[in-house]
Scaffold this motif. Structure first.
Motif, mmCIF file in Angstrom:
data_model
loop_
_atom_site.group_PDB
_atom_site.id
_atom_site.type_symbol
_atom_site.label_atom_id
_atom_site.label_comp_id
_atom_site.label_asym_id
_atom_site.label_seq_id
_atom_site.Cartn_x
_atom_site.Cartn_y
_atom_site.Cartn_z
ATOM 1 N N ALA A 114 20.856 -49.655 -43.204
ATOM 2 C CA ALA A 114 20.529 -49.077 -41.902
ATOM 3 C C ALA A 114 21.182 -49.935 -40.827
ATOM 4 O O ALA A 114 20.808 -51.098 -40.647
ATOM 5 C CB ALA A 114 19.021 -49.027 -41.700
ATOM 6 N N ILE A 115 22.190 -49.367 -40.161
ATOM 7 C CA ILE A 115 22.838 -50.081 -39.051
ATOM 8 C C ILE A 115 21.942 -49.906 -37.830
ATOM 9 O O ILE A 115 21.874 -48.816 -37.261
ATOM 10 C CB ILE A 115 24.231 -49.499 -38.751
ATOM 11 C CG1 ILE A 115 25.048 -49.374 -40.038
ATOM 12 C CG2 ILE A 115 24.948 -50.367 -37.725
ATOM 13 C CD1 ILE A 115 26.398 -48.698 -39.803
ATOM 14 N N LEU A 116 21.268 -50.970 -37.448
ATOM 15 C CA LEU A 116 20.349 -50.878 -36.303
ATOM 16 C C LEU A 116 21.166 -51.055 -35.029
ATOM 17 O O LEU A 116 21.576 -52.169 -34.686
ATOM 18 C CB LEU A 116 19.252 -51.927 -36.418
ATOM 19 C CG LEU A 116 18.410 -51.844 -37.694
ATOM 20 C CD1 LEU A 116 17.282 -52.868 -37.649
ATOM 21 C CD2 LEU A 116 17.853 -50.452 -37.915
ATOM 22 N N GLU A 117 21.373 -49.946 -34.335
ATOM 23 C CA GLU A 117 22.339 -49.954 -33.246
ATOM 24 C C GLU A 117 21.714 -49.648 -31.897
ATOM 25 O O GLU A 117 22.430 -49.255 -30.957
ATOM 26 C CB GLU A 117 23.444 -48.941 -33.565
ATOM 27 C CG GLU A 117 24.826 -49.522 -33.445
ATOM 28 C CD GLU A 117 25.898 -48.502 -33.814
ATOM 29 O OE1 GLU A 117 26.845 -48.906 -34.520
ATOM 30 O OE2 GLU A 117 25.796 -47.324 -33.409
ATOM 31 N N GLY A 118 20.421 -49.852 -31.759
ATOM 32 C CA GLY A 118 19.781 -49.744 -30.449
ATOM 33 C C GLY A 118 20.087 -48.424 -29.774
ATOM 34 O O GLY A 118 19.831 -47.357 -30.320
ATOM 35 N N VAL A 119 20.632 -48.510 -28.583
ATOM 36 C CA VAL A 119 20.935 -47.294 -27.823
ATOM 37 C C VAL A 119 22.250 -46.644 -28.259
ATOM 38 O O VAL A 119 22.662 -45.651 -27.674
ATOM 39 C CB VAL A 119 20.963 -47.572 -26.308
ATOM 40 C CG1 VAL A 119 19.570 -47.923 -25.809
ATOM 41 C CG2 VAL A 119 21.952 -48.680 -25.972
ATOM 42 N N GLY A 120 22.903 -47.207 -29.269
ATOM 43 C CA GLY A 120 24.041 -46.518 -29.861
ATOM 44 C C GLY A 120 25.375 -46.855 -29.235
ATOM 45 O O GLY A 120 25.473 -47.347 -28.111
#
Lengths: 450, 450
Positions: free
Chosen positions: A11-17
Motif C-alpha cells: 500500500a503506497i500511502l500517498e496522503g493527498v495524492g
C-alpha cells in the motif's frame, strides 16, 4: 490447503495524492500528507487486509508546481518509525536516495527502524531523478545518470556491510561476570571505495530479519542492473501487460545471471485501480476524471521524467516532439519509454500527455474485473504482486473489502499472516552475517506451506 | 497560586547507561538501549511526572571500548518519532551532528518529528567530539574545532531558513475552487554560504510551535558563542555549583550581548542523582559504586574528552600529566576544564580519573537533600533546571515519586502541564516566519501565569 506461489500486496500511502484530483475528494483530509494519524490508520487498514507492506515514496526537490502530496509531507523514516509501533505485522518500506545521504546515517536509521518494528523495515533505494535536488545539497549539477548508479551500488554495499557490524551473539550481557560485549564479535568495515570511505563499526546490532529488505525502482538498463544486483524487490511502474512481462523476465534474467535465485526478487508494479460496483460505472468514473484533467498540469507531469522539460513550448496537436539533444538524466528509463511509445504509436503531444503523463498502471472495473486483471498479470508473470496507491478512502475500502476477498477465495492471497517479518511475508531468506561462521540460512521467518 | 520562575526537568533516556555499572542492575533489561518499548515506557513515566522533555544523546563513532549504551542503540530521530505517538505533552529532543549531515535532510527530519509530535520536537546541535567519526564519513581528518563551530552556525541558519519555507497560511486546500497551495507563500531559501549551498524550498510546512526548539551543549568559548547565538536551551555538563553559576552568567551574558532575551535560553545541566531513603544510605551507595569502579575503564572515560587519549601510558600516582602538545579537538571545553581542575587542585592522574572521569553532576542523598540541592542551584542561578539521566528503574522511580513532589510542594515545579508544545513548557516564544508580515509573537502556547 496447499498453496503455490502467492501474490504480494503493498500500500503506497500517498496522503493527498500525486495526481490532480485525489486531494479534492471530500472524504480525504486536506492535510493527510502531514498527519501521522492518517498514515497510522491506513497502515492498520492495510494490515487488517493482510498486505505485505506499506510504501512511502520520496524525492528531495520541489517547485511550486509539484503535485499536492509532494509539496508538503512527512519524511519517510520518521513517519515509518511512528507507524511501526502501531502495527505488528505489516512491512514498512521507505524511499531514500543514495545521491544525497551518507551511508553511515542511512545504515543507522534503517537499522534502527528495523529494531523499532521488530524486523519489518525495507529501504527503497533511489538515485534521485530531478536535477534540482543537487542545489539542495551543495552542488551546482546533479550527478550524471551512470555515476548515480555506480554510487548506488557502492552505497548499498557499504550499508549492508555496516548492518553486519555485530554477529548475532555479540552481546552476552552477562551481569554477574560483567561482560556486556564480546569484543571479538564487533567488526569494523574498513571500506575504502571509489565514492565512499567508511570504517565503522555501526553502533547497532542486527534485527530479527537480519537486515532490512532492499527495494529498487529503476527502469533504465542501469536501474535494472542495480535492481538485479541488490534488490529483494522492485517497484518499477508498468505501462501495460506486455511491457510488464518483458520487464519481469528481463529483471529476473539479470538476477539469475548474477547467480541469484530469481524467486528472491519480487516484482511489484504500482497500481492505481479505478473501482466501482460495475464495469460501466468504473469506466464512467475513469472517463469523467480523464475529461477533467488540466492539460497544462499534465504537461508538467509528463515533463517530470525529463527533469521538468517544458513541453508547453510545442504544438500539442503536432506529433510528439523530437527530443534529440535533451539529456535524459532524470527518470531515464521512464523517459525512454515515453519517447519509444509515442514514436511506435505515432502519438501527438496531447495524446502522449493523456496516455503517458500520469505514470501509472490503472485497472478499471468492478472488483471482479480488477481481480481478474491482477490474476492475469500474476499468472502471466508480469508481476509477483502490486503496490496499491492509497489516497481516497472510498477506493481503498473497495479494494480491501471487495477485491482482496476475491483474491483470497481464489487462493492467490493469504487469509492470515504466516510470518511477522517483512522477509517472512515476501519469502526472502534472512541473510547470514558475513562475519559469522557459515550456517544454514534461518528459515523460521519464512512463509511455511499451509 | 501565582508562580514565579519555574524549574524545567528533562529525562535523558540512556538505556543501559554510559557508566560502568548501571547495565548490571538486575531490574534493567540488558537490551534497553535497542528496545523501543523501554524508551516509550520511560517517556510515559517522565510525562506522568510532568517533565518538560526527554533527551536522546548521540555520537556517530564507537570502538570496542565504548560505554555499553553507546555500543548498540537506536538512532535518535527514528526513536523519538516512535515515542511521539505514545505521548501527548512531553518534549522530544534528539542529538544530531552538524559535521556529518546535510542541512536539507536535518530540516526535513526534525520538521517531520515536529509534525508527528504536534509541536514537541527539539534538536540538540552538536559538532561531534570524537575524531574517528570522520572516518565513517569519507574523511581522513575530523574538522578542526573552530571550523566545526563555524559550520554549525551556518548549518543551523540554513535549517531554520528551510523551516520557514511556507508561510502558515500557504495551504488554502480549497477543494471547491481547486486551490491546494497559494504559490506566493512558498519561499525558496537560495542560501549560498561558505560551507553550504541550499536552494530549497523544504517540502514541509511549520508545526504548531513554529520551529523545533534548538539545544546546544558546547562548553568551550566557541561552544558558548554558538549556544548564545542559536540555542533556546543548553545542556552543558556542570562540575560543581560555582562553575555552574559562572557558566550560567556567562552564557546568558553572551546571549544578551547579541540582543537576545536571556530568559529565552534555558540552562539544563545533566544530573545523575544517587538517591536513598537517608543521606547515610545514599552516601554508602555512592561509596560502594566508587570503590567498584574499574580504573582502566575510568582512564578510557577520562581520555574520551581528549579524543581517547591513552592515559594508561602515565604513572597514575604522579601529578596529572602535562598535555602540552595534545591537540584539544574533541570535547574541548570539557578537556580544558579537566586540565584546569587537575592543576588547581593538584590532583594525581588517579584522583583526576575518579573525580573527573565520569563527566557528571551527581547529587547524593535523601529525596529531601537532593531537592534542596536542586533548589539551591535553581535559586542561585546555576541552572534553570536539570536533565536527569535515566537508566536504572529504581533511581528513576525515587526521583519521580519522592523528589518531584517535594519540588512541586515548594512551588518550584509544575503540578500539571499548562501547554502542549515544547516551546510552551520552556516559556520560549514561537518564532514568527521570516517571510510573513510582522505580527505579535503568538502567545497561546506559552506558559500562562496560574
Amino acid at each position: 490447503m496447499t498453496q503455490g506461489r502467492q501474490l504480494h500486496l503493498g500500500a503506497i500511502l500517498e496522503g493527498v495524492g500525486t495526481d490532480q484530483y485525489s486531494w479534492r475528494d471530500p472524504a480525504l483530509p486536506g492535510d493527510a500528507s502531514i498527519d501521522i494519524d492518517w498514515y497510522i490508520r491506513n497502515a492498520q487498514l492495510a494490515e487488517e487486509a493482510r498486505f505485505d507492506l506499506v510504501f512511502i515514496v520520496d524525492s528531495p526537490f520541489i517547485t511550486p508546481d509539484t503535485a499536492p502530496h509532494f509539496l508538503n509531507r512527512l519524511e519517510p523514516l520518521t513517519l515509518l518509525s511512528a507507524v511501526a509501533t502501531h502495527t505488528r505485522r505489516i512491512g514498512l518500506v521507505g524511499t531514500l536516495t543514495t545521491s544525497y545521504w551518507e551511508p553511515y546515517n542511512v545504515a543507522r536509521q534503517f537499522g534502527s527502524l528495523d529494531h523499532i518494528s521488530r524486523g519489518r523495515a525495507g529501504w527503497n533505494v533511489v538515485t534521485t531523478g530531478l536535477e534540482g535536488a543537487a542545489r539542495n545539497y551543495g552542488r551546482d549539477e546533479h550527478f550524471d545518470h551512470a555515476e548515480r548508479y555506480e554510487r548506488a551500488h557502492e552505497f548499498v554495499d557499504v550499508v549492508r556491510g555496516l548492518w553486519d557490524s555485530y554477529e548475532d551473539d555479540a552481546f552476552p550481557r552477562d551481569k554477574v561476570r560483567g561482560i556486556f560485549l564480546d569484543k571479538a564479535k564487533q567488526h569494523r568495515l574498513d571500506h575504502h571505495g571509489r565514492f565512499f570511505r567508511v570504517d565503522g563499526p555501526l553502533a547497532l546490532s542486527r534485527s530479527r530479519q537480519g537486515q532490512p529488505v532492499i527495494f529498487q525502482a529503476g527502469d533504465s538498463a542501469a536501474g535494472r542492473d542495480l535492481g538485479a544486483a541488490i534488490a529483494d524487490g522492485t517497484f518499477a511502474a508498468a505501462q501495460d501487460f506486455e511491457s510488464a512481462q518483458q520487464y519481469y523476465a528481463d529483471l529476473k534474467g539479470r538476477a539469475a545471471a548474477l547467480g541469484r535465485n530469481p524467486d528472491h526478487i519480487v516484482v511489484l508494479p504500482g497500481l492505481f485501480p479505478i473501482l466501482a460496483e460495475t464495469d460501466e460505472e468504473a469506466q464512467a468514473i475513469a472517463r469523467r476524471e480523464h475529461e477533467a484533467l488540466d492539460f497544462d498540469k499534465l504537461l508538467v507531469q509528463l515533463g517530470r521524467a525529463f527533469n521538468y522539460h517544458d513541453f508547453s513550448q510545442y504544438d500539442p496537436d503536432a506529433p510528439f516532439p523530437d527530443l534529440t539533444g535533451v539529456t535524459l538524466n532524470s527518470y531515464k528509463g521512464h523517459a525512454e519509454r515515453i519517447i519509444a511509445t509515442a514514436r511506435d504509436k505515432q502519438l501527438t503531444l496531447r495524446e502522449a500527455a493523456y496516455q503517458l503523463g500520469q505514470w501509472r498502471t490503472s485497472f478499471v472495473g468492478s472488483p471482479e474485473t480488477v481481480a481478474d486483471e491482477i490474476e492475469r498479470w500474476f499468472v502471466g508473470r508480469a508481476a509477483d504482486g502490486f503496490n496499491l496507491r492509497v489516497t481516497r478512502p472510498g477506493d481503498f475500502a473497495l479494494f480491501r473489502e471487495r477485491v482482496v476477498p476475491i483474491l483470497q477465495h481464489r487462493g492467490l492471497f493469504r487469509t492470515d499472516y504466516t510470518a511477522d517479518t517483512l522477509r517472512g511475508h515476501l519469502g526472502i531468506p534472512v541473510p547470514s552475517n558475513r562475519h559469522a561462521a557459515p550456517v544454514e540460512s534461518r528459515s523460521d521467518d519464512l512463509v511455511p506451506a499451509e
